[in-house]
Write a protein that holds these residues in place. Structure first.
Motif, PDB file in Angstrom:
ATOM      1  N   UNK A   1       9.938   6.549   6.490  1.00  0.00           N
ATOM      2  CA  UNK A   1       9.736   5.921   5.706  1.00  0.00           C
ATOM      3  C   UNK A   1       9.919   4.930   4.104  1.00  0.00           C
ATOM      4  N   UNK A   2      11.092   5.389   3.981  1.00  0.00           N
ATOM      5  CA  UNK A   2      12.049   4.574   2.629  1.00  0.00           C
ATOM      6  C   UNK A   2      11.344   3.144   3.666  1.00  0.00           C
ATOM      7  N   UNK A   3      12.219   3.507   4.909  1.00  0.00           N
ATOM      8  CA  UNK A   3      13.160   1.962   5.605  1.00  0.00           C
ATOM      9  C   UNK A   3      11.559   1.528   5.602  1.00  0.00           C
ATOM     10  N   UNK A   4      10.260   2.100   6.023  1.00  0.00           N
ATOM     11  CA  UNK A   4       9.222   1.616   6.653  1.00  0.00           C
ATOM     12  C   UNK A   4       8.824   0.721   5.304  1.00  0.00           C
ATOM     13  N   UNK A   5       8.479   1.558   3.912  1.00  0.00           N
ATOM     14  CA  UNK A   5       8.262   0.842   3.081  1.00  0.00           C
ATOM     15  C   UNK A   5       9.440  -0.599   2.621  1.00  0.00           C
ATOM     16  N   UNK A   6      10.767   0.011   2.325  1.00  0.00           N
ATOM     17  CA  UNK A   6      11.140  -1.811   2.086  1.00  0.00           C
ATOM     18  C   UNK A   6      10.787  -2.681   3.293  1.00  0.00           C
ATOM     19  N   UNK A   7      10.374  -2.639   5.023  1.00  0.00           N
ATOM     20  CA  UNK A   7       9.709  -3.620   5.426  1.00  0.00           C
ATOM     21  C   UNK A   7       8.300  -4.410   4.422  1.00  0.00           C
ATOM     22  N   UNK A   8       7.022  -2.957   3.949  1.00  0.00           N
ATOM     23  CA  UNK A   8       6.446  -3.439   3.659  1.00  0.00           C
ATOM     24  C   UNK A   8       5.954  -4.119   2.432  1.00  0.00           C
TER      25      UNK A   8
ATOM     26  N   UNK B   1      14.161  -5.486  15.306  1.00  0.00           N
ATOM     27  CA  UNK B   1      13.598  -5.024  16.298  1.00  0.00           C
ATOM     28  C   UNK B   1      12.954  -3.756  16.716  1.00  0.00           C
ATOM     29  N   UNK B   2      12.850  -3.099  15.516  1.00  0.00           N
ATOM     30  CA  UNK B   2      13.224  -1.828  15.825  1.00  0.00           C
ATOM     31  C   UNK B   2      11.089  -1.650  15.254  1.00  0.00           C
ATOM     32  N   UNK B   3      10.506  -0.721  15.384  1.00  0.00           N
ATOM     33  CA  UNK B   3       9.198  -0.736  15.675  1.00  0.00           C
ATOM     34  C   UNK B   3       9.041   0.637  14.323  1.00  0.00           C
ATOM     35  N   UNK B   4       7.496   0.171  13.872  1.00  0.00           N
ATOM     36  CA  UNK B   4       7.912   1.595  12.608  1.00  0.00           C
ATOM     37  C   UNK B   4       7.598   2.860  12.998  1.00  0.00           C
TER      38      UNK B   4
ATOM     39  N   UNK C   1       1.426  -0.854  -0.011  1.00  0.00           N
ATOM     40  CA  UNK C   1       0.072   0.183   0.349  1.00  0.00           C
ATOM     41  C   UNK C   1       0.417   0.835   0.034  1.00  0.00           C
ATOM     42  N   UNK C   2       0.611   2.166  -0.004  1.00  0.00           N
ATOM     43  CA  UNK C   2       1.225   4.115  -0.439  1.00  0.00           C
ATOM     44  C   UNK C   2       2.376   4.175   1.055  1.00  0.00           C
ATOM     45  N   UNK C   3       0.811   4.062   2.154  1.00  0.00           N
ATOM     46  CA  UNK C   3       1.569   4.062   3.508  1.00  0.00           C
ATOM     47  C   UNK C   3       1.768   3.421   4.596  1.00  0.00           C
ATOM     48  N   UNK C   4       2.953   3.099   4.749  1.00  0.00           N
ATOM     49  CA  UNK C   4       3.647   2.160   5.473  1.00  0.00           C
ATOM     50  C   UNK C   4       3.076   2.010   6.498  1.00  0.00           C
ATOM     51  N   UNK C   5       3.315   3.174   6.862  1.00  0.00           N
ATOM     52  CA  UNK C   5       2.785   3.052   8.245  1.00  0.00           C
ATOM     53  C   UNK C   5       1.549   2.933   8.292  1.00  0.00           C
ATOM     54  N   UNK C   6       0.577   3.333   7.967  1.00  0.00           N
ATOM     55  CA  UNK C   6      -1.074   2.592   8.380  1.00  0.00           C
ATOM     56  C   UNK C   6      -0.998   1.011   8.238  1.00  0.00           C
ATOM     57  N   UNK C   7      -0.117   0.529   7.299  1.00  0.00           N
ATOM     58  CA  UNK C   7      -0.045  -0.711   6.681  1.00  0.00           C
ATOM     59  C   UNK C   7       0.829  -1.940   8.001  1.00  0.00           C
ATOM     60  N   UNK C   8       0.899  -1.032   8.977  1.00  0.00           N
ATOM     61  CA  UNK C   8       2.520  -2.319   9.312  1.00  0.00           C
ATOM     62  C   UNK C   8       1.233  -1.600  11.437  1.00  0.00           C
ATOM     63  N   UNK C   9       1.604  -2.518  12.498  1.00  0.00           N
ATOM     64  CA  UNK C   9       1.465  -3.053  13.013  1.00  0.00           C
ATOM     65  C   UNK C   9       2.345  -2.074  13.695  1.00  0.00           C
ATOM     66  N   UNK C  10       2.211  -1.203  14.583  1.00  0.00           N
ATOM     67  CA  UNK C  10       2.643   0.146  15.365  1.00  0.00           C
ATOM     68  C   UNK C  10       3.027  -0.242  16.261  1.00  0.00           C
ATOM     69  N   UNK C  11       1.937  -1.581  17.051  1.00  0.00           N
ATOM     70  CA  UNK C  11       3.180  -2.359  18.163  1.00  0.00           C
ATOM     71  C   UNK C  11       3.666  -3.724  18.647  1.00  0.00           C
ATOM     72  N   UNK C  12       3.911  -3.816  17.503  1.00  0.00           N
ATOM     73  CA  UNK C  12       5.021  -4.650  16.613  1.00  0.00           C
ATOM     74  C   UNK C  12       5.990  -4.281  16.161  1.00  0.00           C
TER      75      UNK C  12
END
Length: 283
Positions: free
Chosen positions: A163-170, A155-158, A104-115
C-alpha cells in the motif's frame, strides 16, 4: 497570519488557491441537501493547508470542486488567479492538469491494474506534453527517485506492490506534470501508522524541494500537524474554526474541534463513538 487561516505570501503573487463563498446543493427526493455552505479560504503559493472534518463534513466535496470533479452551485474557485469554470471543457481540464493534480485515498483503485506503474506515469507525461519518449523515460526514473522507489519496481503492477509503495506511485504520477498545487484527499488514511509517517515525511521533503502547495483533506488532526501550517475545520458543510494547525490542535475553540482533538489516540485513549456528538456543533 491571515484571518482566513492562510500563510502570508512574501512575493505578492496570486495565491495558489482561493475559494470564495463556495456552495454545493444536491437535490434529492427528500429535498435539498447542502453539502457545502459559504466556504471561503486562501492557500498561498508554496503553502500547506488542511481541511479537516469527519465523514459528511463537506471536505471531500470541496476538494472535488477545486479539481473540477464536481460543479459548485454558487461561489468561485481561483487557482493562481485564474477562475476555475464550473463545467470546464476538455482543453481547459487538460491545461488545469498541468497546474493542479490530486492524490486519492486508495491508490489501488486510482491506478490502472493493467498497466505497469511506469506506464501509468508515462501516460500522464504524454498527455501533458512531457517531451519525447526518451525524455519521458528519464522523467519516470527521476520521479521514482524523488518518491523513494527502487528502479526495480518500474515494471511492477499495482497488485505486486504494498500500500505504501502504491501511494508513492500515486504521488509520483501526480507530480509528473510538475503541478504547482496538489490536492491530497485522505492520502494516508488507508496506510499503517508507520507507513503514514514515511509518506508524510516524503510529502514534506517534496514540498521543500519543489515549492508545490498542498491542500490536505483529512479527518485526522494528528496527521495534519505533520504536514500543514494552517487548517480549517468543517462540520455539516460549514467552516467552524480556522487558524494555524498548531493553535487548532493545542487550543481548539469550537466544541466540534474539541471533539476531534479528543478523538486523537493518546496514552489515556478509550474507545469512543466518533460520530456521536453531545452538542449541536452549529450552535
Amino acid at each position: 497570519m491571515k484571518t482566513d487561516g492562510a500563510q502570508d505570501g512574501a512575493s505578492g503573487a496570486a495565491p495558489a488557491l482561493e475559494i470564495i463563498g463556495l456552495q454545493k446543493t444536491y437535490r434529492t427526493r427528500r429535498g435539498e441537501v447542502h453539502a457545502v455552505r459559504d466556504v471561503s479560504l486562501t492557500l498561498e503559493e508554496g503553502g500547506s493547508l488542511a481541511i479537516v472534518g469527519e465523514s459528511g463534513s463537506g471536505k471531500t466535496t470541496t476538494a472535488k470542486i477545486v479539481m473540477g470533479l464536481e460543479a459548485q452551485t454558487a461561489g468561485a474557485v481561483r487557482v493562481f488567479g485564474a477562475e476555475r469554470s464550473a463545467h470546464p471543457p476538455a482543453a481547459e481540464r487538460r491545461a488545469f492538469g498541468r497546474i493542479a493534480q490530486m492524490v486519492f485515498q486508495d491508490p489501488y483503485s486510482s491506478l490502472d491494474p493493467r498497466m505497469t506503474v511506469s506506464e501509468s506515469i508515462r501516460s500522464v507525461l504524454k498527455l501533458h506534453g512531457g517531451g519525447d519518449p526518451g525524455a519521458r523515460e528519464r522523467r519516470v526514473v527521476e520521479l521514482f527517485d524523488l518518491v523513494g522507489l527502487s528502479g526495480r519496481l518500474l515494471n511492477a503492477r499495482p497488485k505486486d506492490m504494498s500500500g505504501g509503495q502504491r501511494q508513492r506511485v500515486a504521488i509520483a504520477r501526480a507530480l509528473a506534470p510538475e503541478p504547482r498545487l496538489v490536492v491530497l484527499d485522505e492520502a494516508v488514511a488507508a496506510l499503517d501508522v508507520s507507513v503514514q509517517a514515511q509518506v508524510l515525511n516524503l510529502l514534506s521533503d517534496i514540498r521543500e524541494a519543489t515549492g508545490v502547495a498542498y491542500l490536505f483533506i483529512s479527518h485526522d488532526l494528528g496527521v495534519v500537524r505533520q504536514i500543514t501550517e494552517t487548517a480549517v475545520v468543517m462540520y455539516r458543510g460549514e467552516i467552524v474554526e480556522r487558524g494555524s494547525t498548531a493553535e487548532i490542535l493545542d487550543h481548539p475553540n469550537h466544541p466540534y474541534t474539541q471533539h476531534l482533538r479528543a478523538s486523537i489516540p493518546g496514552p489515556e485513549w478509550r474507545d469512543r463513538d466518533r460520530y456521536s456528538l453531545p452538542f449541536d456543533a452549529r450552535a
